[in-house]
Scaffold this motif. Sequence first.
Motif, PDB file in Angstrom:
ATOM      1  N   GLN A  30      50.828  25.655  29.575  1.00 33.55           N
ATOM      2  CA  GLN A  30      50.186  24.932  30.667  1.00 33.55           C
ATOM      3  C   GLN A  30      50.940  25.087  31.979  1.00 33.55           C
ATOM      4  N   PHE A  31      52.131  25.662  31.926  1.00 36.56           N
ATOM      5  CA  PHE A  31      52.938  25.808  33.125  1.00 36.56           C
ATOM      6  C   PHE A  31      52.477  27.027  33.919  1.00 36.56           C
ATOM      7  N   PRO A  32      52.570  26.956  35.252  1.00 35.53           N
ATOM      8  CA  PRO A  32      52.107  28.067  36.081  1.00 35.53           C
ATOM      9  C   PRO A  32      52.867  29.363  35.796  1.00 35.53           C
ATOM     10  N   ALA A  33      52.126  30.448  35.769  1.00 37.33           N
ATOM     11  CA  ALA A  33      52.710  31.773  35.581  1.00 37.33           C
ATOM     12  C   ALA A  33      51.913  32.754  36.434  1.00 37.33           C
ATOM     13  N   VAL A  34      52.554  33.853  36.801  1.00 35.98           N
ATOM     14  CA  VAL A  34      51.927  34.832  37.680  1.00 35.98           C
ATOM     15  C   VAL A  34      50.787  35.566  36.973  1.00 35.98           C
ATOM     16  N   GLY A  35      50.928  35.852  35.703  1.00 30.09           N
ATOM     17  CA  GLY A  35      49.939  36.639  34.968  1.00 30.09           C
ATOM     18  C   GLY A  35      48.532  36.081  35.018  1.00 30.09           C
ATOM     19  N   PRO A  36      48.320  34.820  34.601  1.00 33.08           N
ATOM     20  CA  PRO A  36      46.956  34.271  34.657  1.00 33.08           C
ATOM     21  C   PRO A  36      46.396  34.184  36.072  1.00 33.08           C
ATOM     22  N   TYR A  37      47.261  33.853  37.040  1.00 35.28           N
ATOM     23  CA  TYR A  37      46.790  33.802  38.426  1.00 35.28           C
ATOM     24  C   TYR A  37      46.357  35.184  38.908  1.00 35.28           C
ATOM     25  N   ALA A  38      47.103  36.201  38.539  1.00 30.96           N
ATOM     26  CA  ALA A  38      46.753  37.567  38.935  1.00 30.96           C
ATOM     27  C   ALA A  38      45.439  37.994  38.283  1.00 30.96           C
ATOM     28  N   VAL A  39      45.269  37.646  37.008  1.00 27.84           N
ATOM     29  CA  VAL A  39      44.019  37.979  36.310  1.00 27.84           C
ATOM     30  C   VAL A  39      42.842  37.329  37.020  1.00 27.84           C
ATOM     31  N   VAL A  40      42.979  36.055  37.379  1.00 28.61           N
ATOM     32  CA  VAL A  40      41.892  35.334  38.044  1.00 28.61           C
ATOM     33  C   VAL A  40      41.615  35.940  39.419  1.00 28.61           C
ATOM     34  N   ALA A  41      42.660  36.175  40.211  1.00 29.89           N
ATOM     35  CA  ALA A  41      42.468  36.687  41.575  1.00 29.89           C
ATOM     36  C   ALA A  41      41.847  38.080  41.579  1.00 29.89           C
ATOM     37  N   VAL A  42      42.389  38.976  40.777  1.00 30.08           N
ATOM     38  CA  VAL A  42      41.863  40.346  40.730  1.00 30.08           C
ATOM     39  C   VAL A  42      40.461  40.353  40.128  1.00 30.08           C
ATOM     40  N   GLY A  43      40.260  39.567  39.093  1.00 27.58           N
ATOM     41  CA  GLY A  43      38.950  39.505  38.456  1.00 27.58           C
ATOM     42  C   GLY A  43      37.870  39.003  39.390  1.00 27.58           C
ATOM     43  N   ILE A  44      38.182  37.954  40.165  1.00 22.95           N
ATOM     44  CA  ILE A  44      37.202  37.417  41.112  1.00 22.95           C
ATOM     45  C   ILE A  44      36.859  38.453  42.174  1.00 22.95           C
ATOM     46  N   VAL A  45      37.874  39.098  42.727  1.00 20.59           N
ATOM     47  CA  VAL A  45      37.624  40.077  43.794  1.00 20.59           C
ATOM     48  C   VAL A  45      36.794  41.250  43.276  1.00 20.59           C
ATOM     49  N   VAL A  46      37.165  41.797  42.133  1.00 18.08           N
ATOM     50  CA  VAL A  46      36.446  42.954  41.587  1.00 18.08           C
ATOM     51  C   VAL A  46      35.009  42.577  41.224  1.00 18.08           C
ATOM     52  N   THR A  47      34.825  41.410  40.621  1.00 17.93           N
ATOM     53  CA  THR A  47      33.482  40.991  40.216  1.00 17.93           C
ATOM     54  C   THR A  47      32.603  40.689  41.427  1.00 17.93           C
ATOM     55  N   ILE A  48      33.177  40.096  42.469  1.00 18.78           N
ATOM     56  CA  ILE A  48      32.404  39.824  43.681  1.00 18.78           C
ATOM     57  C   ILE A  48      31.994  41.132  44.357  1.00 18.78           C
ATOM     58  N   LEU A  49      32.883  42.107  44.379  1.00 15.48           N
ATOM     59  CA  LEU A  49      32.512  43.414  44.949  1.00 15.48           C
ATOM     60  C   LEU A  49      31.383  44.061  44.150  1.00 15.48           C
ATOM     61  N   ALA A  50      31.458  43.962  42.828  1.00 13.65           N
ATOM     62  CA  ALA A  50      30.388  44.514  41.987  1.00 13.65           C
ATOM     63  C   ALA A  50      29.072  43.759  42.204  1.00 13.65           C
ATOM     64  N   ASP A  51      29.162  42.444  42.354  1.00 17.45           N
ATOM     65  CA  ASP A  51      27.959  41.640  42.595  1.00 17.45           C
ATOM     66  C   ASP A  51      27.360  41.951  43.964  1.00 17.45           C
TER      67      ASP A  51
END
Length: 131
Positions: A36-57
Amino acid sequence: MTATTIFVLMLVAALSLWTAIPLGWIWIGSKVAETQFPAVGPYAVVAVGIVVTILADAWLIGRLNALYVRITGTNRLAPMRPSWLKSMRDTGHVAGTTTVVEAVMMGSVLLAGAAFIAWFFLLAGSPLPNQ
């Protein structure tokens, strides 16, 4: 009928920009996180995933708009003015009509805002502790 279907598909794709894509990637990020503690990995997955998916949309919305133009022959919506507001001189072409993409994006923002307001006032609990 097909032009209406394409318009609705564009509206759903545009509405997902504000709802399904961010919420889906936050859910995916929560499944990637090991603690439950903050880590860079999940934040990076969310940020990159949102950007890539929005570009595809956005690419999908552009393709649907091109298909709409190919079917209807125009990218403009007919002016929606009530007949009781029309003048006798209102027979010419109206230059300031709205494009389909503009209408879709405005509609999706309004629907997302209305959904957020409904959630905030009707479904979200009070953040204040009960004493």
